[in-house]
Design a protein around this motif. Sequence first.
Motif, PDB file in Angstrom:
ATOM      1  N   ASP A 278       0.832  -1.204   0.000  1.00  0.00           N
ATOM      2  CA  ASP A 278       0.000   0.000   0.000  1.00  0.00           C
ATOM      3  C   ASP A 278       0.866   1.253   0.000  1.00  0.00           C
ATOM      4  O   ASP A 278       0.449   2.300  -0.502  1.00  0.00           O
ATOM      5  CB  ASP A 278      -0.923   0.013   1.218  1.00  0.00           C
ATOM      6  N   LEU A 279       2.075   1.156   0.563  1.00  0.00           N
ATOM      7  CA  LEU A 279       3.004   2.285   0.591  1.00  0.00           C
ATOM      8  C   LEU A 279       3.945   2.305  -0.619  1.00  0.00           C
ATOM      9  O   LEU A 279       4.357   3.363  -1.072  1.00  0.00           O
ATOM     10  CB  LEU A 279       3.862   2.240   1.864  1.00  0.00           C
ATOM     11  N   CYS A 280       4.284   1.133  -1.114  1.00  0.00           N
ATOM     12  CA  CYS A 280       5.301   0.992  -2.162  1.00  0.00           C
ATOM     13  C   CYS A 280       4.885   1.720  -3.443  1.00  0.00           C
ATOM     14  O   CYS A 280       3.760   1.582  -3.918  1.00  0.00           O
ATOM     15  CB  CYS A 280       5.521  -0.493  -2.454  1.00  0.00           C
ATOM     16  N   GLU A 281       5.827   2.491  -3.989  1.00  0.00           N
ATOM     17  CA  GLU A 281       5.609   3.204  -5.249  1.00  0.00           C
ATOM     18  C   GLU A 281       6.344   2.543  -6.411  1.00  0.00           C
ATOM     19  O   GLU A 281       6.368   3.084  -7.504  1.00  0.00           O
ATOM     20  CB  GLU A 281       6.078   4.653  -5.123  1.00  0.00           C
ATOM     21  N   SER A 282       6.989   1.407  -6.165  1.00  0.00           N
ATOM     22  CA  SER A 282       7.729   0.664  -7.202  1.00  0.00           C
ATOM     23  C   SER A 282       8.743   1.557  -7.909  1.00  0.00           C
ATOM     24  O   SER A 282       8.872   1.528  -9.126  1.00  0.00           O
ATOM     25  CB  SER A 282       6.766   0.036  -8.212  1.00  0.00           C
ATOM     26  N   ASN A 283       9.474   2.348  -7.129  1.00  0.00           N
ATOM     27  CA  ASN A 283      10.453   3.247  -7.734  1.00  0.00           C
ATOM     28  C   ASN A 283      11.799   2.589  -7.969  1.00  0.00           C
ATOM     29  O   ASN A 283      12.703   3.211  -8.497  1.00  0.00           O
ATOM     30  CB  ASN A 283      10.594   4.530  -6.919  1.00  0.00           C
ATOM     31  N   ALA A 284      11.956   1.347  -7.556  1.00  0.00           N
ATOM     32  CA  ALA A 284      13.109   0.490  -7.869  1.00  0.00           C
ATOM     33  C   ALA A 284      14.399   0.851  -7.144  1.00  0.00           C
ATOM     34  O   ALA A 284      15.453   0.356  -7.514  1.00  0.00           O
ATOM     35  CB  ALA A 284      13.338   0.424  -9.371  1.00  0.00           C
ATOM     36  N   VAL A 285      14.332   1.692  -6.130  1.00  0.00           N
ATOM     37  CA  VAL A 285      15.533   1.976  -5.341  1.00  0.00           C
ATOM     38  C   VAL A 285      16.050   0.675  -4.726  1.00  0.00           C
ATOM     39  O   VAL A 285      17.243   0.370  -4.786  1.00  0.00           O
ATOM     40  CB  VAL A 285      15.260   3.036  -4.250  1.00  0.00           C
ATOM     41  N   CYS A 286      15.154  -0.116  -4.164  1.00  0.00           N
ATOM     42  CA  CYS A 286      15.551  -1.384  -3.540  1.00  0.00           C
ATOM     43  C   CYS A 286      16.141  -2.344  -4.565  1.00  0.00           C
ATOM     44  O   CYS A 286      17.108  -3.048  -4.282  1.00  0.00           O
ATOM     45  CB  CYS A 286      14.376  -2.023  -2.812  1.00  0.00           C
ATOM     46  N   MET A 287      15.582  -2.364  -5.761  1.00  0.00           N
ATOM     47  CA  MET A 287      16.091  -3.242  -6.808  1.00  0.00           C
ATOM     48  C   MET A 287      17.517  -2.857  -7.187  1.00  0.00           C
ATOM     49  O   MET A 287      18.352  -3.723  -7.444  1.00  0.00           O
ATOM     50  CB  MET A 287      15.188  -3.194  -8.037  1.00  0.00           C
ATOM     51  N   GLY A 288      17.800  -1.567  -7.191  1.00  0.00           N
ATOM     52  CA  GLY A 288      19.153  -1.118  -7.489  1.00  0.00           C
ATOM     53  C   GLY A 288      20.159  -1.560  -6.444  1.00  0.00           C
ATOM     54  O   GLY A 288      21.323  -1.792  -6.750  1.00  0.00           O
ATOM     55  N   ILE A 289      19.697  -1.701  -5.208  1.00  0.00           N
ATOM     56  CA  ILE A 289      20.577  -2.093  -4.108  1.00  0.00           C
ATOM     57  C   ILE A 289      20.673  -3.615  -3.996  1.00  0.00           C
ATOM     58  O   ILE A 289      21.755  -4.162  -3.794  1.00  0.00           O
ATOM     59  CB  ILE A 289      20.073  -1.492  -2.781  1.00  0.00           C
ATOM     60  N   ALA A 290      19.560  -4.301  -4.120  1.00  0.00           N
ATOM     61  CA  ALA A 290      19.520  -5.760  -3.919  1.00  0.00           C
ATOM     62  C   ALA A 290      18.700  -6.440  -5.021  1.00  0.00           C
ATOM     63  O   ALA A 290      17.592  -6.924  -4.782  1.00  0.00           O
ATOM     64  CB  ALA A 290      18.953  -6.087  -2.546  1.00  0.00           C
ATOM     65  N   PRO A 291      19.242  -6.497  -6.243  1.00  0.00           N
ATOM     66  CA  PRO A 291      18.491  -7.103  -7.350  1.00  0.00           C
ATOM     67  C   PRO A 291      18.265  -8.603  -7.173  1.00  0.00           C
ATOM     68  O   PRO A 291      17.420  -9.179  -7.864  1.00  0.00           O
ATOM     69  CB  PRO A 291      19.366  -6.813  -8.575  1.00  0.00           C
TER      70      PRO A 291
END
Length: 63
Positions: A8-21
């Motif tokens: 509900d909070l997540c905007e799927s901006n991919a910051v986390c993916m950049g850190i831990a793909p």
Amino acid sequence: MKVEVDFDLCESNAVCMGIAPEVFEVRDDDFLYILDENPGEELRPKLEEAVQACPRAAIKLVG
């Protein structure tokens, strides 16, 4: 350790993916997917960085 995301909070901006793909992926449908909900301890430093970097504070680690 378990990775939890408040979608509900997540905007799927991919910051986390950049850190831990290895754990996070934003796909063509613009939704975030958790690839491994129970990653090994060797990924804890990356995941803690992802938790801190998330602009919406949508990620948490349990355990």
